[in-house]
Design a protein around this motif. Structure first.
Motif, PDB file in Angstrom:
ATOM      1  N   ALA A 228     -63.414  -3.719  49.541  1.00 28.08           N
ATOM      2  CA  ALA A 228     -63.405  -4.921  48.456  1.00 28.08           C
ATOM      3  C   ALA A 228     -62.060  -5.137  48.024  1.00 28.08           C
ATOM      4  N   ALA A 229     -61.478  -4.016  47.758  1.00 26.79           N
ATOM      5  CA  ALA A 229     -60.363  -4.283  46.767  1.00 26.79           C
ATOM      6  C   ALA A 229     -59.222  -5.058  47.419  1.00 26.79           C
ATOM      7  N   PRO A 230     -58.618  -4.655  48.705  1.00 29.93           N
ATOM      8  CA  PRO A 230     -57.663  -5.673  49.436  1.00 29.93           C
ATOM      9  C   PRO A 230     -58.273  -6.935  49.619  1.00 29.93           C
ATOM     10  N   THR A 231     -59.244  -7.029  50.179  1.00 36.43           N
ATOM     11  CA  THR A 231     -60.080  -8.207  50.295  1.00 36.43           C
ATOM     12  C   THR A 231     -59.801  -9.485  49.084  1.00 36.43           C
ATOM     13  N   ALA A 232     -60.247  -8.782  47.838  1.00 36.28           N
ATOM     14  CA  ALA A 232     -60.037  -9.539  46.935  1.00 36.28           C
ATOM     15  C   ALA A 232     -58.804 -10.026  46.518  1.00 36.28           C
ATOM     16  N   LEU A 233     -57.830  -9.110  46.752  1.00 37.85           N
ATOM     17  CA  LEU A 233     -56.463  -9.358  46.455  1.00 37.85           C
ATOM     18  C   LEU A 233     -55.773 -10.342  47.236  1.00 37.85           C
ATOM     19  N   VAL A 234     -56.224 -10.305  48.696  1.00 39.97           N
ATOM     20  CA  VAL A 234     -55.950 -11.470  49.718  1.00 39.97           C
ATOM     21  C   VAL A 234     -56.374 -12.502  49.407  1.00 39.97           C
ATOM     22  N   LEU A 235     -57.556 -12.720  49.301  1.00 41.46           N
ATOM     23  CA  LEU A 235     -58.497 -13.903  49.251  1.00 41.46           C
ATOM     24  C   LEU A 235     -58.044 -14.817  48.034  1.00 41.46           C
ATOM     25  N   VAL A 236     -58.062 -13.952  46.663  1.00 42.60           N
ATOM     26  CA  VAL A 236     -57.799 -14.643  45.360  1.00 42.60           C
ATOM     27  C   VAL A 236     -56.394 -14.780  44.968  1.00 42.60           C
ATOM     28  N   ASN A 237     -55.522 -13.865  45.401  1.00 45.53           N
ATOM     29  CA  ASN A 237     -54.105 -13.863  44.561  1.00 45.53           C
ATOM     30  C   ASN A 237     -53.192 -14.400  45.974  1.00 45.53           C
TER      31      ASN A 237
ATOM     32  N   GLY B  38     -48.783  -8.213  39.345  1.00 44.87           N
ATOM     33  CA  GLY B  38     -48.539  -6.572  39.702  1.00 44.87           C
ATOM     34  C   GLY B  38     -49.654  -5.751  38.909  1.00 44.87           C
ATOM     35  N   TRP B  39     -50.295  -6.162  37.879  1.00 44.57           N
ATOM     36  CA  TRP B  39     -51.011  -5.256  37.338  1.00 44.57           C
ATOM     37  C   TRP B  39     -52.646  -5.542  37.732  1.00 44.57           C
ATOM     38  N   ALA B  40     -52.957  -6.727  38.413  1.00 46.11           N
ATOM     39  CA  ALA B  40     -54.228  -6.857  39.343  1.00 46.11           C
ATOM     40  C   ALA B  40     -54.158  -5.692  40.571  1.00 46.11           C
ATOM     41  N   ALA B  41     -52.883  -5.834  41.016  1.00 48.40           N
ATOM     42  CA  ALA B  41     -52.733  -4.895  42.309  1.00 48.40           C
ATOM     43  C   ALA B  41     -52.819  -3.617  41.830  1.00 48.40           C
ATOM     44  N   VAL B  42     -52.182  -3.107  40.777  1.00 46.06           N
ATOM     45  CA  VAL B  42     -52.537  -1.952  40.220  1.00 46.06           C
ATOM     46  C   VAL B  42     -53.895  -1.365  39.984  1.00 46.06           C
ATOM     47  N   ALA B  43     -54.522  -2.444  39.301  1.00 49.35           N
ATOM     48  CA  ALA B  43     -56.078  -2.120  39.074  1.00 49.35           C
ATOM     49  C   ALA B  43     -56.879  -1.881  40.311  1.00 49.35           C
TER      50      ALA B  43
ATOM     51  N   ALA C  30     -48.288  -4.067  44.573  1.00 49.44           N
ATOM     52  CA  ALA C  30     -48.022  -4.098  43.322  1.00 49.44           C
ATOM     53  C   ALA C  30     -46.452  -3.883  42.989  1.00 49.44           C
ATOM     54  N   ALA C  31     -45.794  -3.137  43.619  1.00 48.58           N
ATOM     55  CA  ALA C  31     -44.202  -2.907  43.831  1.00 48.58           C
ATOM     56  C   ALA C  31     -43.699  -4.073  43.888  1.00 48.58           C
ATOM     57  N   LEU C  32     -44.174  -5.009  44.597  1.00 52.87           N
ATOM     58  CA  LEU C  32     -43.451  -6.471  45.116  1.00 52.87           C
ATOM     59  C   LEU C  32     -43.304  -7.284  43.925  1.00 52.87           C
ATOM     60  N   THR C  33     -44.408  -7.229  43.058  1.00 58.30           N
ATOM     61  CA  THR C  33     -44.382  -7.915  41.790  1.00 58.30           C
ATOM     62  C   THR C  33     -43.674  -7.390  40.764  1.00 58.30           C
ATOM     63  N   LEU C  34     -44.072  -6.078  40.554  1.00 58.28           N
ATOM     64  CA  LEU C  34     -43.619  -5.442  39.455  1.00 58.28           C
ATOM     65  C   LEU C  34     -41.990  -5.135  39.175  1.00 58.28           C
ATOM     66  N   LEU C  35     -41.685  -4.681  40.465  1.00 57.59           N
ATOM     67  CA  LEU C  35     -40.378  -4.469  40.744  1.00 57.59           C
ATOM     68  C   LEU C  35     -39.400  -5.369  41.352  1.00 57.59           C
ATOM     69  N   GLY C  36     -39.891  -6.274  42.199  1.00 54.81           N
ATOM     70  CA  GLY C  36     -39.282  -7.399  42.658  1.00 54.81           C
ATOM     71  C   GLY C  36     -38.524  -6.927  43.939  1.00 54.81           C
TER      72      GLY C  36
ATOM     73  N   TYR D  53     -63.840  -9.180  42.851  1.00 54.02           N
ATOM     74  CA  TYR D  53     -62.976 -10.693  42.681  1.00 54.02           C
ATOM     75  C   TYR D  53     -62.777 -10.964  41.484  1.00 54.02           C
ATOM     76  N   PRO D  54     -63.588 -10.846  40.325  1.00 52.48           N
ATOM     77  CA  PRO D  54     -63.097 -11.029  38.929  1.00 52.48           C
ATOM     78  C   PRO D  54     -61.973 -10.217  38.508  1.00 52.48           C
ATOM     79  N   LEU D  55     -61.914  -9.147  38.956  1.00 55.20           N
ATOM     80  CA  LEU D  55     -60.912  -8.185  38.573  1.00 55.20           C
ATOM     81  C   LEU D  55     -59.534  -8.897  39.151  1.00 55.20           C
ATOM     82  N   ALA D  56     -59.366  -9.240  40.387  1.00 58.88           N
ATOM     83  CA  ALA D  56     -58.168  -9.693  40.967  1.00 58.88           C
ATOM     84  C   ALA D  56     -57.807 -11.025  40.179  1.00 58.88           C
ATOM     85  N   GLY D  57     -58.869 -11.804  40.004  1.00 64.28           N
ATOM     86  CA  GLY D  57     -58.590 -13.039  39.279  1.00 64.28           C
ATOM     87  C   GLY D  57     -58.374 -13.110  37.863  1.00 64.28           C
ATOM     88  N   TRP D  58     -58.966 -12.196  36.979  1.00 67.23           N
ATOM     89  CA  TRP D  58     -58.891 -12.179  35.567  1.00 67.23           C
ATOM     90  C   TRP D  58     -57.640 -11.468  35.104  1.00 67.23           C
TER      91      TRP D  58
END
Length: 428
Positions: free
Chosen positions: A228-237, A377-382, A299-305, A364-369
């Protein structure tokens, strides 16, 4: 895998699944356009509410409906669920208020919560050979992945000549075709196993209690959360990664989602041989071990660039997430089959359907909110933290050496040795 289609019963049911999935994909596109027509810029909130209603129907109603329908012939249950889904889809073009969407979606998804577990629990009765059943699981995974690619393309093509309301008619046709294929299929006698003579509460909670008593299924509970964690990241973000982080055109959104699907399809195609060689535990826990590392990369892709190479890195990460997800999703039904009897199988499959979707109510809410408030980046960390915790739970729950346990309805355990263990036992 295509040799399975020589089995007339399976071929008809698989055709029903394919067409119903395409109809559902058309429904997803048309529903988004309907929500925009009714709510304008608030369409996202409407779809988010509809998605939450869908998950609540899956989680809360699936065990209850299955317990109520346990004494009915399975063919009637499947046909009835398809007809209800067709009727609800037929109502959608005539909707004029947002609240009407919520009612129709609730009824439609309640019917899906009836159909899907009953359909999935039927396949092991039709394909009793383990290799054939594994191939069927791979075909099913491919069907879901292909639907994610084919349905949007088909919808885009149809929208060039039709209004979006006509897409709902395609959904109706898909469900009616599914009902027809089930109606002309002769189901095996094992598919009509009698329901246990117990209370409604006992039947409603039976699948969850079997999950709790079986160590493999407890591990599967944790693996559901890992998926559920990667699925939410991909579909939501993904859309935010593509447009806001990497500043890519809209067409690249489809390419990123396609990479996720292609990774899943490649694993599904190779699953029968890989599972035959390494077994369920090694394959599924490997996927659970890979997912946290890939999420950390996101997460690193966003936080570090990552200047310049960020787009190609995203495609690679999404491909790996799709592949790792498939190593868990494709063989999961083998665990359900091995841990159930003919009598308890519908309850175990229903429990998996309900409990696995419950994980998305968290992710789903975690990835979005978190993504909206603190950044992607922090959504991916969570989500990485959730995946690490769930992966650890899966490793601990699934013992290295164990036997398959099929749970009887009354709660008694019946130990069933795996075929490999039986072959290895020396004769007296």
């Amino acid at each position: 895998m295509l040799s399975l289609l020589r089995n007339l019963t399976y071929r008809r049911l698989f055709a029903a699944q394919i067409v119903a999935l395409i109809g559902t994909g058309l429904l997803t596109v048309a529903l988004g356009l309907l929500a925009y027509d009714l709510a304008g810029s608030n369409a996202g909130a409407v779809l988010g509410t509809a998605l939450t209603i869908k998950m609540l129907a899956y989680v809360g109603l699936a065990p209850v409906i299955n317990a109520l329908a346990a004494r009915w012939p399975k063919k009637r249950v499947l046909i009835g669920a398809d007809l209800i889904r067709a009727a609800m889809a037929l109502c959608l073009p005539f909707i004029t208020e947002v609240w009407q969407i919520y009612i129709v979606i609730f009824l439609l998804q309640s019917a899906s919560a009836t159909f899907t577990p009953a359909f999935q629990s039927l396949i092991p009765t039709i394909l009793r050979d383990e290799k054939d059943y594994t191939r069927a699981l791979s075909l099913s995974r491919l069907a879901y992945d292909m639907e994610a690619l084919v349905s949007p393309a088909m919808a885009a093509l149809l929208l060039t000549v039709l209004s979006y309301n006509n897409l709902f008619l395609g959904t109706v046709g898909g469900f009616l075709f599914s009902a027809f294929m089930v109606a002309i299929t002769v189901l095996p006698k094992g598919a009509a196993a009698a329901a246990p003579q117990t209370s409604l509460w006992h039947r409603t909670t039976l699948g969850a209690r079997i999950f709790w008593r079986n160590r493999r299924l407890r591990s599967l509970l944790a693996l559901n959360l890992v998926v559920a964690a990667p699925t939410a990241l991909v579909l939501v973000n993904t859309v935010v990664y593509v447009r806001d982080v990497l500043h890519r055109p809209d067409t690249d959104l489809a390419l990123a989602l396609a990479c996720f699907g292609v990774g899943s399809m490649i694993v599904a195609l190779s699953a029968p041989k890989v599972l035959d060689r390494f077994g369920d535990r090694a394959v599924m826990l490997t996927g659970a071990g890979v997912i946290p590392f890939v999420l950390a990369g996101a997460a690193a892709l966003t936080l570090l660039g990552v200047p310049g190479a960020g787009w190609w890195l995203l495609l690679g990460l999404w491909f790996l997430l799709g592949a790792a997800n498939s190593t868990i999703l494709t063989p999961s039904s083998r665990l359900l089959r091995d841990a159930s009897t003919e009598e308890t199988r519908p309850y175990v499959f229903t429990a998996q359907f309900s409990l696995s979707h419950a994980c998305y109510i968290l992710t789903y809410p975690l990835a979005g909110w978190v993504g909206a408030v603190a950044g992607l980046g922090w959504a991916a960390v969570a989500l990485t933290i959730i995946a690490v915790t769930a992966s650890a739970g899966a490793f601990v729950s699934w013992p290295r050496h164990d036997t398959v346990q099929a749970m009887e309805p009354a709660g008694k355990e019946q130990s069933v040795e795996q075929p490999a263990a039986r072959r290895a036992r020396p004769r007296a």
